[in-house]
Design a protein around this motif. Structure first.
Motif, mmCIF file in Angstrom:
data_model
loop_
_atom_site.group_PDB
_atom_site.id
_atom_site.type_symbol
_atom_site.label_atom_id
_atom_site.label_comp_id
_atom_site.label_asym_id
_atom_site.label_seq_id
_atom_site.Cartn_x
_atom_site.Cartn_y
_atom_site.Cartn_z
ATOM 1 N N ALA A 71 0.799 -1.231 0.000
ATOM 2 C CA ALA A 71 0.000 0.000 0.000
ATOM 3 C C ALA A 71 0.840 1.295 0.000
ATOM 4 N N GLN A 81 -4.751 -1.557 1.698
ATOM 5 C CA GLN A 81 -4.947 -1.435 0.243
ATOM 6 C C GLN A 81 -6.182 -0.588 -0.062
ATOM 7 N N PRO A 130 -2.795 -5.604 -6.903
ATOM 8 C CA PRO A 130 -3.142 -5.070 -5.587
ATOM 9 C C PRO A 130 -3.472 -6.133 -4.551
#
Ligand SMILES: Nc1ncnc2c1ncn2[C@@H]1O[C@H](COP(=O)(O)OP(=O)(O)OP(=O)(O)O)[C@@H](O)[C@H]1O
Length: 359
Positions: free
Chosen positions: A85, A135, A155
């Motif tokens: 992140a 995230q 991601p």
């Protein structure tokens, strides 16, 4: 339209990407490790400069080597979400979300916070968040910039399975509700099934095939990428009705072709994507009667591929506009004398299409 025509030598990899992508929906960038997916994303974001070529996003030229144009990342209006992140540890979630954001649009802030379900996290610090929560904040930070495009590089890759499952519904909401086009790098076919509208397969720095997910998924180029048990077709269908007595939902492929699948809690008329495993499709030449198989579709044989080493035959069928692959033994294919152009019936067991195959 996002128009990409870039070349860049990276060690032994010659990245040479020519691609036109729509300015809507999620486009999955898929391919083996080391094939150039992140390098492409870096070139688009401006983190790396192509040796040659141009990128145009809508009516804005992001770079054009012939004209000496190269916009730096901060001028591109492109959001970037990395595998990890990358939040600032000394700022709260609220501080991370608004960092570097001069546009104080409270309505937009509230919308993004609601979309990602991070309202209860605003006063917390990143060290107290799970990977999935981090995230969501990183995605929120990218969206708050009001980017013209969002780049997401795997991601979910650094998250364990429960965290992936926690984040996935937010990504599904993002895919449906956000108008920003998203380029989404992934190795996961499951993520593509759930999220993507378009798909680009890259190999050794070049585009192998690109287009609508259902057609790329069904293309011969895709077959080597799907392990035997994963070989499947994707078909879009509309929810029609739930069976009054059994836990099955009927979805329509066209006005005269339907499938019964595991019960879906979706409104009538909504589009769903159905994955049908090729090993679950069988073929008959005559219409079967008194069979346990719930789905019998009229089809025409469109392609036959032999997979000799396994003594298997992959048959591509056309059902209306949709493509459906069936895996047969060589024995069955020989006995039925199948040929391209034959009219046949495809059979799919109702139990074979489970919740995991519906998106
Ligand atoms: N700056 C660089 N100098 C030399 N080689 C590089 C550089 N950047 C990337 N490469 C090489 O280019 C190739 C493609 O890397 P890239 O990270 O784009 O692959 P990828 O498809 O994203 O892989 P993965 O799925 O593993 O993340 C790799 O072999 C990598 O070592």
């Amino acid at each position: 339209m996002l128009t990409i025509d870039v070349q860049k030598v990276l060690g032994s990899l010659e990245l040479d990407i020519k691609l036109d992508l729509p300015m809507q929906g999620i486009t999955a960038i898929f391919g083996r490790s080391g094939t150039g997916k992140t390098s492409l994303i870096n070139v688009l974001s401006g983190l790396s400069k192509p040796d040659k070529g141009s990128i145009q996003l809508g009516d804005r030229i992001l770079c054009d080597s012939a004209k000496g144009i190269f916009l730096p990342p901060e001028k591109r209006k492109i959001g970037y979400v990395f595998q990890d992140a990358r939040l600032f540890p000394h700022y709260t979630v609220a501080g991370n979300l608004t960092y570097g954001c001069c546009d104080k649009d409270q309505t937009h802030f509230d919308d993004v916070v609601r979309l990602l379900g991070i309202d209860s996290l605003l006063q917390r610090y990143p060290s107290s968040l799970s990977g999935g929560e981090k995230q969501r904040v990183a995605i929120g930070r990218a969206l708050l910039m009001k980017p013209d495009m969002l780049l997401m590089d795997e991601p979910l890759a650094s998250l364990d399975l429960p965290r992936k499952q926690e984040l996935m519904p937010y990504l599904e909401k993002l895919a449906k509700q956000v108008n920003t086009p998203i380029l989404y790098v992934t190795h996961s076919l499951d993520e593509i099934l759930r999220l993507a509208d378009f798909m680009v397969m890259i190999n050794k720095g070049q585009v192998v095939v690109a287009g609508n997910v259902n057609s790329v998924w069904g293309s011969p180029e895709m077959r080597p990428w799907l392990p035997a048990k994963e070989q499947s077709s994707l078909i879009s269908a509309r929810v029609n009705q739930t069976h009054p007595d059994y836990a099955l939902t009927q979805v329509m492929l066209s006005h005269d072709a339907c499938l019964w699948v595991s019960k879906l809690h979706r409104p009538r008329g909504e589009w769903v994507r159905v994955r049908i495993h090729s090993n679950d499709v069988s073929i008959t030449k005559a219409k079967p009667e008194q069979t346990s198989i719930r789905n019998i579709l009229m089809a025409r044989i469109d392609k036959i591929l032999s997979v000799n080493e396994e003594e298997k035959v992959a048959v591509r069928l056309r059902v209306g506009e949709a493509q459906l692959w069936a895996n047969l033994t060589l024995w069955a294919a020989d006995e039925l004398c199948l040929k391209v152009g034959d009219e046949v019936f495809a059979q799919i067991k109702g139990v074979s299409v489970t919740q995991d195959d519906l998106a």
